[in-house]
Design an enzyme around this catalytic site. Structure first.
Site: not given
Length: 746
Positions: A504, A566
């Site tokens: 990430d 997301d």
């Protein structure tokens, strides 16, 4: 001196070009005749020559194959009146300061402060195959896949050399270009700007297609007219970003998804970038893509070389869809290095949306057991597992301290992972695989790493260090930071059975200490990516940057999958995934089924609808807690997994045909056809209920017109019927969906 070609030179060029054109069909991928060059693909020609007077590289053609036995039209037509002719020329490497007032591809500041350049042709060489770029991701291929032309140019006044590298992948109608600048002089120079690719097209009526967005709404298509003057976009965030993607396409106003000409441009780079398109006064459109010049200003000492990232350009006469399929196949086969690029992906469950930071070893093991009992094959533990002195129980501590939290995992992480991987997957001979989340480029001030190495965080002198999500960015340009990341992850991956890593990156770069930090950071990051992915080839690496903030070809070189967004809302994801597929293969997309009401939009859709949307991504999975699901939904999961496993090989390896676009229709649809054409799967959606109106007819594409296809094991129709008449389905209510299988009959 730049100017109009002499009649003698023009006649010579036309004669050479005529001979070159006559032999196109029999030519090798790269043909050289005198000082004229042609790169020939199955359905593309890219041609340029050296001007006899100026020694500049002048573009002749970038488009469909030129098979006429006659001559090309004149490069510059008759001129009336007093005109600055350089503004009419199609230049391959437009420099600055000598009368071309359009967007330059190169801007170099010399030691004396001059910014004039005069690059002239010196020599060239042709090589089979394609050399790798040093320190940068790049497409690859053997001699039978790709051929390369290197043109050597030199500025005699500044003693600066420029090597322009052109590679042609004929099967994909793809031209790949990069530039090396070498300081051959005795003084320092500064590269202020260097486009990886700049091309002048002799047309002025274009639309530009690009991908725009923001966090949780990446990859939205934007089509706009190319107007007079300069227009463009880019990123200054230090990564490719949610806001824009390093891709654009120039298309004619009449080009559609399936018809018309499309030129696509994609930058193999993960940092700040720039796209510039300029419609000039003389009927030319200049397009350029490269590193963002606002974040370059790269000093180059005597004998030093600067390499640009490479840019990929493809040409299609079968519309935007044809362009996309060329990118998909090229990137799957000649960009992504991982062996998992075209392998079936195990269905996964990620802990984040279900548990967040609130867990311990007991709750995680229970969630893993539930996953295995449902037939899920890969369990991924997301954020929150690390930190000893500064435990990661929220987002304000622990980043950088890559040791398991002993309170959450008292027996140690390797033993806990061993317990997980002993779990038997229901209805399978497999055991559950384990994956782990990292954010290696970041550090919390509340961490042991930061307290020991505050200088490792990017900062600009005494300026305040701006926090985003309570974290700072490590200066990955520093070799010691690179080594720390490599060692930290290697220690964990070498001592536990981890088959998947989610990498990430949750913020951009602030307070850069010098303009070129972004490029230096990327060189360091690519070293880290390359080292770890090579050292652990059996690990599936998936990139993430608060969703799709780094969905770019640079990441794909090392990580075969990227978390697309997301936003897991199924309705939004249709548009996001369709948009992302303009350039990136669906095999690379991470797409998961999450709980409802959706955490981003608060929308409620059926689990079948959510699953069908997510199945269009190569990395399919779930982000929820099964124990909290309605029993009816939970009971459907084994069937959903079985369907996903049937669909996945076709999605991962097949060709995608976008039949109906979500921004244009209430019934978006996509067809995936296997590489051998024997199977296909149709994804068909209704967004809003259709009241008192006929159901739409959907005409398929890409089938064999003369072949017969069995639809869901029932009726059989010819490909011609399915493409010319189509299929009609009844939908029920909002957010309904169909997944339809086609099998070619032999």
């Amino acid at each position: 001196m730049l100017g109009a070609p002499s009649p003698r030179r023009l006649a010579d060029v036309l004669a050479v070009t005529a001979g070159l054109v006559a032999s196109v069909r029999a030519a090798s991928p790269i043909s050289v005749s005198g000082k004229s060059f042609a790169l020939n693909g199955d359905n593309v020609s890219y041609r340029f020559h050296v001007d006899d007077d100026s020694k500049d590289l002048i573009g002749d053609h970038f488009g469909g194959p030129a098979t006429e036995d006659g001559v090309f039209p004149p490069i510059i037509g008759p001129i009336q009146g007093w005109v600055d002719l350089i503004g009419r020329q199609r230049r391959e490497f437009p420099d600055l300061g000598r009368g071309d007032f359009r967007t330059p591809a190169v801007h170099i500041r010399q030691a004396a402060g001059y910014t004039v350049s005069d690059f002239q042709y010196k020599s060239h060489r042709v090589v089979e195959g394609k050399p790798a770029l040093r320190g940068l991701p790049s497409t690859f291929g053997d001699a039978g896949d790709v051929s390369t032309l290197v043109v050597h140019m030199y500025d005699n006044y500044s003693s600066v050399a420029a090597d322009l590298t052109y590679s042609i992948f004929p099967k994909y109608d793809a031209i790949v270009r990069s530039v090396n600048i070498t300081n051959m002089g005795k003084g320092n120079i500064t590269i202020e700007k260097l486009a990886s690719l700049s091309v002048d097209l002799p047309y002025e009526d274009f639309d530009m297609l690009e991908l725009k967005g923001d966090w949780a709404r990446e990859g939205k298509r934007l089509r706009r007219k190319v107007d007079y003057g300069s227009q463009g976009f880019g990123s200054t965030t230090g990564y490719s970003s949610h806001l824009h993607n390093p891709f654009f396409s120039l298309i004619t106003p009449t080009t559609t998804e399936s018809q018309g000409e499309a030129w696509g441009f994609s930058l193999v780079y993960t940092g700040s970038f720039s796209v510039e398109v300029e419609k000039g006064s003389q009927g030319l459109t200049r397009a350029a893509i490269g590193v963002n010049p606002y974040q370059l200003s790269w000093p180059l000492g005597p004998g030093e070389t600067f390499s640009s990232p490479e840019a990929v350009a493809v040409f299609s006469t079968t519309g935007v869809g044809g362009m996309s399929r060329k990118f998909h196949n090229l990137y799957r086969k000649h960009l992504i290095k991982s062996k998992f690029a075209t392998q079936m992906h195990p269905v996964l469950l990620n802990s984040w949306e279900g548990l967040g930071f609130d867990y311990n070893d007991t709750t995680i093991l229970h969630l893993a057991q539930e996953s295995a009992d449902l037939g899920i094959k890969l369990f991924v533990l997301d954020d929150g597992w690390f930190g000893v002195k500064h435990p990661r129980v929220s987002d304000n501590a622990g980043l950088g301290d890559w040791e398991a939290n002993p309170k959450r995992f008292p027996q140690g992480l390797p033993d806990f992972i061993s317990d997980v991987t002993k779990l038997k997957v229901a209805n399978s001979s497999d055991h559950l695989q384990f994956g782990l989340w990292f954010e290696p480029e970041m550090v919390n001030p509340n961490s042991t790493l930061y307290m020991e190495h505050p200088d490792w965080a990017i900062h600009a002198g005494s300026y305040p260090r701006t926090l985003t999500r309570n974290q700072l960015v490590l200066n990955v340009a520093l070799p010691e930071v690179q080594d720390f990341i490599i060692e930290s992850l290697s220690n964990i991956l070498s001592n536990a059975s981890i088959s998947y890593v989610k990498w990430d990156n949750n913020r951009g770069i602030h307070e850069a200490p010098y303009p070129g930090l972004d490029y230096a950071y990327m060189l360091g990051l690519y070293r880290v990516f390359d080292t770890l992915s090579s050292k652990f080839p059996n690990v599936r690496w998936e990139g993430c940057a608060s969703g799709g903030g780094r969905f770019d070809p640079g990441v794909l070189q090392y990580f075969p999958h990227i978390w697309t967004s997301d936003d897991t809302d199924a309705v939004e994801r249709i548009a996001i995934q369709f948009g992302t597929s303009l350039v990136y293969p669906p095999s690379a997309m991470g797409a998961h089924v999450s709980a409802v009401p959706n955490g981003q939009t608060q929308r409620t859709t059926s689990i079948a609808f959510r699953a069908h949307v997510a199945m269009m991504g190569g990395s399919f999975g779930f982000e929820l807690t099964p124990a909290e699901m309605p029993e009816d939904d939970k009971a459907q999961i084994p069937g959903i997994i079985a369907l996903a496993e049937k669909v996945n090989p076709i999605v991962v390896k097949g060709d995608m045909w976008r039949l109906s676009l979500p921004e244009e229709s209430n019934w978006p649809a996509a067809l995936f056809i296997s590489q051998d054409g024997s199977q296909a799967v149709l994804f068909y959606f209704q967004i809003r209920a259709n009241i008192n109106n006929a159901w739409p007819v959907l005409r398929l594409q890409g089938l064999d017109a003369s072949a017969k296809y069995k639809i869901d094991g029932n009726q059989t129709f010819s490909g011609a019927t399915l493409m010319n008449i189509g299929l009609q389905y009844q939908f029920n209510g909002d957010y309904d969906s169909k997944v339809v299988f086609l099998e070619k009959q032999t």
